[in-house]
Scaffold this motif. Structure first.
Motif, PDB file in Angstrom:
ATOM      1  N   LEU A 187       0.823  -1.202   0.000  1.00 39.88           N
ATOM      2  CA  LEU A 187       0.000   0.000   0.000  1.00 39.88           C
ATOM      3  C   LEU A 187       0.860   1.255   0.000  1.00 39.88           C
ATOM      4  N   ALA A 188       1.956   1.227   0.760  1.00 41.44           N
ATOM      5  CA  ALA A 188       2.857   2.379   0.795  1.00 41.44           C
ATOM      6  C   ALA A 188       3.484   2.618  -0.575  1.00 41.44           C
ATOM      7  N   ALA A 189       3.681   1.551  -1.323  1.00 39.95           N
ATOM      8  CA  ALA A 189       4.271   1.669  -2.653  1.00 39.95           C
ATOM      9  C   ALA A 189       3.232   2.053  -3.700  1.00 39.95           C
ATOM     10  N   GLY A 190       1.977   2.155  -3.281  1.00 40.08           N
ATOM     11  CA  GLY A 190       0.932   2.558  -4.208  1.00 40.08           C
ATOM     12  C   GLY A 190       0.190   1.403  -4.857  1.00 40.08           C
ATOM     13  N   ASP A 191       0.505   0.162  -4.490  1.00 34.59           N
ATOM     14  CA  ASP A 191      -0.175  -0.999  -5.053  1.00 34.59           C
ATOM     15  C   ASP A 191      -1.374  -1.328  -4.190  1.00 34.59           C
ATOM     16  N   THR A 192      -2.565  -1.075  -4.716  1.00 29.05           N
ATOM     17  CA  THR A 192      -3.776  -1.358  -3.961  1.00 29.05           C
ATOM     18  C   THR A 192      -4.440  -2.634  -4.423  1.00 29.05           C
ATOM     19  N   GLY A 193      -3.799  -3.362  -5.288  1.00 27.61           N
ATOM     20  CA  GLY A 193      -4.334  -4.656  -5.699  1.00 27.61           C
ATOM     21  C   GLY A 193      -5.604  -4.555  -6.519  1.00 27.61           C
ATOM     22  N   GLY A 194      -5.888  -3.378  -7.060  1.00 25.26           N
ATOM     23  CA  GLY A 194      -7.066  -3.230  -7.889  1.00 25.26           C
ATOM     24  C   GLY A 194      -8.359  -3.136  -7.108  1.00 25.26           C
ATOM     25  N   ASP A 195      -8.306  -3.118  -5.770  1.00 25.75           N
ATOM     26  CA  ASP A 195      -9.506  -3.053  -4.952  1.00 25.75           C
ATOM     27  C   ASP A 195      -9.671  -1.662  -4.356  1.00 25.75           C
ATOM     28  N   ASP A 196      -9.135  -0.658  -5.024  1.00 26.75           N
ATOM     29  CA  ASP A 196      -9.201   0.713  -4.562  1.00 26.75           C
ATOM     30  C   ASP A 196     -10.586   1.282  -4.819  1.00 26.75           C
ATOM     31  N   GLY A 197     -11.202   1.885  -3.798  1.00 23.40           N
ATOM     32  CA  GLY A 197     -12.534   2.455  -3.946  1.00 23.40           C
ATOM     33  C   GLY A 197     -12.594   3.512  -5.029  1.00 23.40           C
ATOM     34  N   ALA A 198     -11.553   4.342  -5.147  1.00 26.08           N
ATOM     35  CA  ALA A 198     -11.553   5.391  -6.161  1.00 26.08           C
ATOM     36  C   ALA A 198     -11.548   4.787  -7.555  1.00 26.08           C
ATOM     37  N   ALA A 199     -10.827   3.690  -7.729  1.00 25.63           N
ATOM     38  CA  ALA A 199     -10.768   3.037  -9.032  1.00 25.63           C
ATOM     39  C   ALA A 199     -12.118   2.428  -9.386  1.00 25.63           C
ATOM     40  N   GLN A 200     -12.917   2.109  -8.364  1.00 26.01           N
ATOM     41  CA  GLN A 200     -14.226   1.518  -8.593  1.00 26.01           C
ATOM     42  C   GLN A 200     -15.332   2.570  -8.537  1.00 26.01           C
ATOM     43  N   GLY A 201     -14.969   3.844  -8.611  1.00 23.77           N
ATOM     44  CA  GLY A 201     -15.963   4.898  -8.544  1.00 23.77           C
ATOM     45  C   GLY A 201     -16.388   5.190  -7.122  1.00 23.77           C
ATOM     46  N   PRO A 248     -13.379  11.191   4.664  1.00 26.15           N
ATOM     47  CA  PRO A 248     -12.216  11.649   5.428  1.00 26.15           C
ATOM     48  C   PRO A 248     -11.555  10.487   6.170  1.00 26.15           C
ATOM     49  N   THR A 249     -10.251  10.547   6.277  1.00 22.40           N
ATOM     50  CA  THR A 249      -9.495   9.489   6.954  1.00 22.40           C
ATOM     51  C   THR A 249      -9.996   9.280   8.374  1.00 22.40           C
ATOM     52  N   GLN A 250     -10.273  10.365   9.088  1.00 20.79           N
ATOM     53  CA  GLN A 250     -10.739  10.257  10.474  1.00 20.79           C
ATOM     54  C   GLN A 250     -12.026   9.433  10.555  1.00 20.79           C
ATOM     55  N   VAL A 251     -12.937   9.634   9.620  1.00 21.25           N
ATOM     56  CA  VAL A 251     -14.200   8.890   9.610  1.00 21.25           C
ATOM     57  C   VAL A 251     -13.934   7.407   9.374  1.00 21.25           C
ATOM     58  N   ARG A 252     -13.028   7.106   8.444  1.00 23.04           N
ATOM     59  CA  ARG A 252     -12.680   5.709   8.180  1.00 23.04           C
ATOM     60  C   ARG A 252     -12.065   5.053   9.420  1.00 23.04           C
ATOM     61  N   VAL A 253     -11.163   5.758  10.084  1.00 24.45           N
ATOM     62  CA  VAL A 253     -10.510   5.216  11.275  1.00 24.45           C
ATOM     63  C   VAL A 253     -11.530   4.997  12.385  1.00 24.45           C
ATOM     64  N   GLU A 254     -12.409   5.979  12.609  1.00 22.62           N
ATOM     65  CA  GLU A 254     -13.435   5.835  13.639  1.00 22.62           C
ATOM     66  C   GLU A 254     -14.346   4.643  13.343  1.00 22.62           C
ATOM     67  N   HIS A 276     -16.418   6.864  -3.237  1.00 19.53           N
ATOM     68  CA  HIS A 276     -16.542   8.223  -2.746  1.00 19.53           C
ATOM     69  C   HIS A 276     -15.463   8.494  -1.711  1.00 19.53           C
ATOM     70  N   ASP A 277     -15.044   9.729  -1.643  1.00 16.36           N
ATOM     71  CA  ASP A 277     -13.969  10.118  -0.749  1.00 16.36           C
ATOM     72  C   ASP A 277     -14.515  10.378   0.650  1.00 16.36           C
ATOM     73  N   LEU A 312     -21.880   4.397  -1.303  1.00 16.06           N
ATOM     74  CA  LEU A 312     -22.633   5.474  -0.669  1.00 16.06           C
ATOM     75  C   LEU A 312     -21.827   6.764  -0.624  1.00 16.06           C
ATOM     76  N   PRO A 313     -22.347   7.864  -1.201  1.00 16.19           N
ATOM     77  CA  PRO A 313     -21.654   9.151  -1.071  1.00 16.19           C
ATOM     78  C   PRO A 313     -21.501   9.521   0.402  1.00 16.19           C
ATOM     79  N   TYR A 314     -20.469  10.287   0.714  1.00 15.67           N
ATOM     80  CA  TYR A 314     -20.143  10.602   2.100  1.00 15.67           C
ATOM     81  C   TYR A 314     -21.307  11.262   2.842  1.00 15.67           C
ATOM     82  N   ASN A 315     -21.955  12.242   2.240  1.00 17.85           N
ATOM     83  CA  ASN A 315     -23.061  12.922   2.924  1.00 17.85           C
ATOM     84  C   ASN A 315     -24.198  11.969   3.238  1.00 17.85           C
TER      85      ASN A 315
END
Length: 135
Positions: free
Chosen positions: A21-35, A40-46, A37-38, A76-79
């Protein structure tokens, strides 16, 4: 293959995941690549910490709970996530203060959220989620 080798191989793959992941390899399972939604990191961690509170603080649940929030972010969009998760969280709040969370719209949003969460839990290998709102 013996169980010792399986354990060793699984351990190597888990240890290598952060490096990939640090090298940028997300294995093709990246949410952004699949459309996705962004969120915030804090929300994901919580979310991951809350998920682990409900399902155990095993190391493997870091990955499983991260999988769940990633799947939810794709769908699901963030809002909408904020609105639906809030309705779900407070659906069982009693008294006059909780009345807003028991209206028809709130119930519909809670139902959507819980269904999406249950699907994500199943696909990420976490047992059935039980919450006060689901009861």
């Amino acid at each position: 293959m013996t169980n010792a080798w399986r354990t060793l191989i699984a351990g190597c793959c888990i240890a290598a995941a952060p490096l990939a992941l640090a090298a940028g390899d997300t294995g093709g399972d990246d949410g952004a690549a699949q459309g996705g939604h962004d969120y915030p990191t804090q929300v994901r961690v919580e979310y991951v910490l809350s998920c682990m509170d409900d399902n155990g603080h095993d190391f493997v649940n870091v990955y499983k709970c991260s999988c769940v929030i990633d799947k939810m972010a794709v769908a699901l969009p963030y809002n909408d996530f904020v609105e639906q998760s809030t309705f779900s969280k407070y659906a069982s709040m009693g008294g006059e203060g909780g009345a807003e969370f028991r209206m028809d719209r709130a119930r519909a949003q809670t139902k959507k959220y819980l269904a999406l969460q249950a699907d994500a839990y199943r696909s990420c290998g976490i047992g059935k989620q039980t919450t006060a709102a689901a009861k």
